[in-house]
Design a protein around this motif. Structure first.
Motif, PDB file in Angstrom:
ATOM      1  N   ILE A 161       6.021  -5.598 -10.590  1.00 48.88           N
ATOM      2  CA  ILE A 161       5.019  -6.462  -9.967  1.00 48.88           C
ATOM      3  C   ILE A 161       3.981  -6.852 -11.009  1.00 48.88           C
ATOM      4  O   ILE A 161       3.444  -5.998 -11.714  1.00 48.88           O
ATOM      5  CB  ILE A 161       4.341  -5.791  -8.766  1.00 48.88           C
ATOM      6  N   TYR A 162       3.717  -8.155 -11.093  1.00 51.49           N
ATOM      7  CA  TYR A 162       2.691  -8.699 -11.981  1.00 51.49           C
ATOM      8  C   TYR A 162       1.615  -9.321 -11.108  1.00 51.49           C
ATOM      9  O   TYR A 162       1.881 -10.245 -10.336  1.00 51.49           O
ATOM     10  CB  TYR A 162       3.291  -9.754 -12.912  1.00 51.49           C
ATOM     11  N   ALA A 163       0.389  -8.802 -11.206  1.00 51.54           N
ATOM     12  CA  ALA A 163      -0.717  -9.258 -10.370  1.00 51.54           C
ATOM     13  C   ALA A 163      -1.834  -9.799 -11.245  1.00 51.54           C
ATOM     14  O   ALA A 163      -2.258  -9.145 -12.206  1.00 51.54           O
ATOM     15  CB  ALA A 163      -1.248  -8.112  -9.509  1.00 51.54           C
ATOM     16  N   SER A 164      -2.321 -10.989 -10.897  1.00 54.45           N
ATOM     17  CA  SER A 164      -3.345 -11.630 -11.708  1.00 54.45           C
ATOM     18  C   SER A 164      -4.297 -12.408 -10.815  1.00 54.45           C
ATOM     19  O   SER A 164      -3.864 -13.208  -9.984  1.00 54.45           O
ATOM     20  CB  SER A 164      -2.691 -12.573 -12.717  1.00 54.45           C
ATOM     21  N   GLY A 165      -5.608 -12.163 -10.997  1.00 49.03           N
ATOM     22  CA  GLY A 165      -6.587 -12.889 -10.205  1.00 49.03           C
ATOM     23  C   GLY A 165      -7.823 -12.057  -9.940  1.00 49.03           C
ATOM     24  O   GLY A 165      -8.175 -11.155 -10.721  1.00 49.03           O
ATOM     25  N   PRO A 166      -8.508 -12.294  -8.820  1.00 44.44           N
ATOM     26  CA  PRO A 166      -9.751 -11.581  -8.520  1.00 44.44           C
ATOM     27  C   PRO A 166      -9.534 -10.072  -8.450  1.00 44.44           C
ATOM     28  O   PRO A 166      -8.517  -9.605  -7.920  1.00 44.44           O
ATOM     29  CB  PRO A 166     -10.140 -12.139  -7.141  1.00 44.44           C
ATOM     30  N   PRO A 167     -10.484  -9.287  -8.968  1.00 43.88           N
ATOM     31  CA  PRO A 167     -10.329  -7.831  -8.944  1.00 43.88           C
ATOM     32  C   PRO A 167     -10.020  -7.244  -7.574  1.00 43.88           C
ATOM     33  O   PRO A 167      -9.163  -6.350  -7.484  1.00 43.88           O
ATOM     34  CB  PRO A 167     -11.665  -7.337  -9.492  1.00 43.88           C
ATOM     35  N   PRO A 168     -10.657  -7.686  -6.468  1.00 42.71           N
ATOM     36  CA  PRO A 168     -10.319  -7.085  -5.176  1.00 42.71           C
ATOM     37  C   PRO A 168      -8.838  -7.221  -4.817  1.00 42.71           C
ATOM     38  O   PRO A 168      -8.249  -6.300  -4.245  1.00 42.71           O
ATOM     39  CB  PRO A 168     -11.206  -7.856  -4.187  1.00 42.71           C
ATOM     40  N   MET A 169      -8.227  -8.362  -5.169  1.00 39.07           N
ATOM     41  CA  MET A 169      -6.805  -8.545  -4.898  1.00 39.07           C
ATOM     42  C   MET A 169      -5.957  -7.605  -5.765  1.00 39.07           C
ATOM     43  O   MET A 169      -5.035  -6.938  -5.280  1.00 39.07           O
ATOM     44  CB  MET A 169      -6.393  -9.990  -5.145  1.00 39.07           C
ATOM     45  N   VAL A 170      -6.283  -7.573  -7.062  1.00 36.97           N
ATOM     46  CA  VAL A 170      -5.511  -6.736  -7.987  1.00 36.97           C
ATOM     47  C   VAL A 170      -5.597  -5.268  -7.587  1.00 36.97           C
ATOM     48  O   VAL A 170      -4.588  -4.551  -7.544  1.00 36.97           O
ATOM     49  CB  VAL A 170      -6.014  -6.943  -9.431  1.00 36.97           C
ATOM     50  N   TYR A 171      -6.818  -4.803  -7.258  1.00 37.34           N
ATOM     51  CA  TYR A 171      -6.995  -3.397  -6.923  1.00 37.34           C
ATOM     52  C   TYR A 171      -6.427  -3.066  -5.544  1.00 37.34           C
ATOM     53  O   TYR A 171      -5.972  -1.936  -5.310  1.00 37.34           O
ATOM     54  CB  TYR A 171      -8.469  -3.020  -7.005  1.00 37.34           C
ATOM     55  N   ALA A 172      -6.427  -4.045  -4.636  1.00 37.43           N
ATOM     56  CA  ALA A 172      -5.824  -3.816  -3.318  1.00 37.43           C
ATOM     57  C   ALA A 172      -4.330  -3.563  -3.455  1.00 37.43           C
ATOM     58  O   ALA A 172      -3.768  -2.671  -2.808  1.00 37.43           O
ATOM     59  CB  ALA A 172      -6.084  -5.001  -2.398  1.00 37.43           C
ATOM     60  N   GLY A 173      -3.677  -4.326  -4.318  1.00 39.08           N
ATOM     61  CA  GLY A 173      -2.261  -4.089  -4.560  1.00 39.08           C
ATOM     62  C   GLY A 173      -2.023  -2.751  -5.221  1.00 39.08           C
ATOM     63  O   GLY A 173      -1.090  -2.015  -4.874  1.00 39.08           O
ATOM     64  N   GLN A 174      -2.877  -2.419  -6.168  1.00 36.47           N
ATOM     65  CA  GLN A 174      -2.751  -1.131  -6.865  1.00 36.47           C
ATOM     66  C   GLN A 174      -2.884   0.032  -5.899  1.00 36.47           C
ATOM     67  O   GLN A 174      -2.201   1.053  -6.039  1.00 36.47           O
ATOM     68  CB  GLN A 174      -3.823  -1.065  -7.942  1.00 36.47           C
ATOM     69  N   ASP A 175      -3.744  -0.104  -4.908  1.00 31.71           N
ATOM     70  CA  ASP A 175      -3.948   0.964  -3.928  1.00 31.71           C
ATOM     71  C   ASP A 175      -2.837   1.029  -2.888  1.00 31.71           C
ATOM     72  O   ASP A 175      -2.429   2.127  -2.471  1.00 31.71           O
ATOM     73  CB  ASP A 175      -5.289   0.767  -3.212  1.00 31.71           C
ATOM     74  N   ALA A 176      -2.349  -0.153  -2.462  1.00 30.47           N
ATOM     75  CA  ALA A 176      -1.425  -0.196  -1.330  1.00 30.47           C
ATOM     76  C   ALA A 176       0.041  -0.048  -1.712  1.00 30.47           C
ATOM     77  O   ALA A 176       0.820   0.563  -0.965  1.00 30.47           O
ATOM     78  CB  ALA A 176      -1.613  -1.513  -0.563  1.00 30.47           C
ATOM     79  N   PHE A 177       0.435  -0.570  -2.828  1.00 32.06           N
ATOM     80  CA  PHE A 177       1.862  -0.648  -3.148  1.00 32.06           C
ATOM     81  C   PHE A 177       2.519   0.717  -3.385  1.00 32.06           C
ATOM     82  O   PHE A 177       3.705   0.900  -3.024  1.00 32.06           O
ATOM     83  CB  PHE A 177       2.093  -1.568  -4.348  1.00 32.06           C
ATOM     84  N   PRO A 178       1.830   1.713  -3.979  1.00 32.76           N
ATOM     85  CA  PRO A 178       2.502   3.012  -4.131  1.00 32.76           C
ATOM     86  C   PRO A 178       2.927   3.622  -2.804  1.00 32.76           C
ATOM     87  O   PRO A 178       3.925   4.354  -2.742  1.00 32.76           O
ATOM     88  CB  PRO A 178       1.441   3.871  -4.827  1.00 32.76           C
TER      89      PRO A 178
END
Length: 338
Positions: A302-319
Motif C-alpha cells: 500500500i502506497y499512501a500519499s496526502g494529508p497526514p490524517p489520511m495517511v495516519y488513519a490508514g497506518q492505524d487501521a490497516f494492520p
C-alpha cells in the motif's frame, strides 16, 4: 530497424529504435540507468559495452569520454546509439540513496490552473543539466531567505524534459500564495533534490493499492506512469479521496488508465460531496473504502500519499485487516504555514 539491449548484471532487456540513445530507450521502458546531464558532458551514464556495436552522432566522442576509455569498451549511454544487438554492463538505480542530490536553478516553463486551488507547474532545468529521480520523490524550493518548501514530482522518470509539480494553494502559506498570485512563466526558482523514500518497490510481486488524498495524487501519478512504462503487470488499484468533486483535479486521467490497462482500477471517494456534484460514487473516508473493498490486506503493498490524517488513519487501521506495516509506504503532506 530496432535492436535489443541486455543489461548486466541485472539481466534486464529492452528494445530500442534506430538512432535512439541507449539511455533514452532504457528510461522509456522504465529501467533507471544512472545519468546526470544527458548531453555527454558529465560522464555519469558511463558503462561498458560487453557485446555489440555502438556509434555516436557525427562519429565524434562525447566530451566526457576519452579515447582510452573507448578502447577499453566504455561508452556514454546518454549519447550512444546501437548498431547491433547489445550486451552492456552498468548499475541500475534502485533506491533513493543511489541518486546524487543536486542544487539547480530552474525556469518556470508552464503554469496551468488544474482546478480552483491546484496549479500545475512545469520547471525547465539548464540545457546542461537533468535531475535523475525515482517516481514518487520530491524536490525542495530554496527561498531567498533560506526557507524551504517541499513538493512531490508528478511526472515519471522517463518523462523528464520538465519537472512537473501539482501545487495546492494553502491558506496562510506565503509561498503557495506567490505561486498563485505573483509567479509567472520564465521566473527563475532554485531547487534541490531529489529527496524521499516514497518510491515504487519494483522488486515486489504483491498487488498494489494506491491511496491518495488531494494533491497526494501527484507522486502516485508518477509511480503509476512509471509502472506502466516498466511493464509491471501486478494488479494496481487507485483510491483517490477528496472533499468534493471539484477537488479531483485530473479525474479523466485515472479513468483513461483504467480503460487502457486491464491490471489497473480506479475508485474516487468524496467525503463531503456538494449538492451540485450529483455524486453517485463512493463516499466517506478513503481508508474506510479501501477496507470495505479489501477486508484482507495481508498480501498487498500500500502506497499512501496526502494529508497526514489520511495517511495516519490508514497506518492505524490497516494492520487490523492483516497488513504488515513493512509494506505500507507513505508520504504525509505536512504544510508549512507562515
Amino acid at each position: 530497424m530496432s535492436f535489443s539491449v541486455k543489461v548486466e548484471p541485472s539481466g534486464h532487456t529492452f528494445p530500442l529504435e534506430e538512432n535512439e540513445s541507449i539511455l533514452d530507450a532504457a528510461l522509456r521502458h522504465g529501467l533507471a540507468l544512472p545519468y546526470g546531464c544527458r548531453n555527454g558532458a558529465c560522464g555519469s551514464c558511463m558503462g561498458k559495452v560487453v557485446e555489440g556495436k555502438i556509434a555516436y552522432s557525427d562519429d565524434e566522442l562525447p566530451p566526457a569520454l576519452t579515447k582510452d576509455q573507448t578502447a577499453a569498451g566504455m561508452a556514454l549511454f546518454c549519447q550512444a546509439v546501437a548498431r547491433s544487438n547489445l550486451v552492456i554492463e552498468t548499475r541500475e538505480v534502485a533506491e533513493g540513496q543511489d541518486i546524487p542530490i543536486k542544487k539547480l536553478p530552474s525556469r518556470i516553463a508552464e503554469m496551468t490552473r488544474l482546478n480552483h486551488d491546484v496549479m500545475l507547474l512545469k520547471l525547465k532545468l539548464p540545457s546542461t543539466e537533468r535531475l535523475q529521480f525515482l517516481a514518487g520523490q520530491y524536490v525542495d524550493f530554496i527561498l531567498k531567505d533560506g526557507r524551504r518548501r517541499s513538493f512531490s514530482l508528478a511526472n515519471a522518470p522517463h518523462d523528464d524534459d520538465y519537472l512537473v509539480l501539482h501545487i495546492r494553494h494553502v491558506e496562510g502559506g506565503s509561498f503557495t500564495g506567490e505561486v498563485f498570485d505573483k509567479m509567472k512563466v520564465k521566473d527563475i526558482l532554485r531547487i534541490e533534490g531529489p529527496f524521499g523514500g516514497f518510491y515504487l518497490r519494483e522488486e515486489s510481486d504483491r498487488p498494489i493499492i494506491f491511496m491518495a488524498g488531494g494533491t497526494g495524487f501527484a507522486p502516485i501519478k508518477g509511480m503509476i506512469e512509471h509502472a506502466f512504462a516498466s511493464g509491471i503487470e501486478r494488479p494496481m488499484h487507485l483510491y483517490w479521496g477528496a472533499r468534493a468533486k471539484r477537488d479531483l483535479y485530473l479525474p479523466e486521467l485515472p479513468e483513461q488508465w483504467a480503460e487502457e490497462h486491464t491490471n489497473f482500477s480506479y475508485t474516487p471517494v468524496l467525503s463531503e460531496p456538494m449538492v451540485e456534484d450529483h455524486w453517485q460514487g463512493r463516499t466517506g473516508y478513503v481508508h474506510d473504502t479501501v477496507i470495505v473493498d479489501h477486508p484482507q490486506l495481508a498480501g498487498y503493498d500500500i502506497y499512501a500519499s496526502g494529508p497526514p490524517p489520511m495517511v495516519y488513519a490508514g497506518q492505524d487501521a490497516f494492520p487490523g485487516h492483516g497488513l504488515d506495516l513493512e509494506h505500507y509506504y507513505s508520504d504525509a503532506f505536512e504544510y508549512n504555514r507562515d
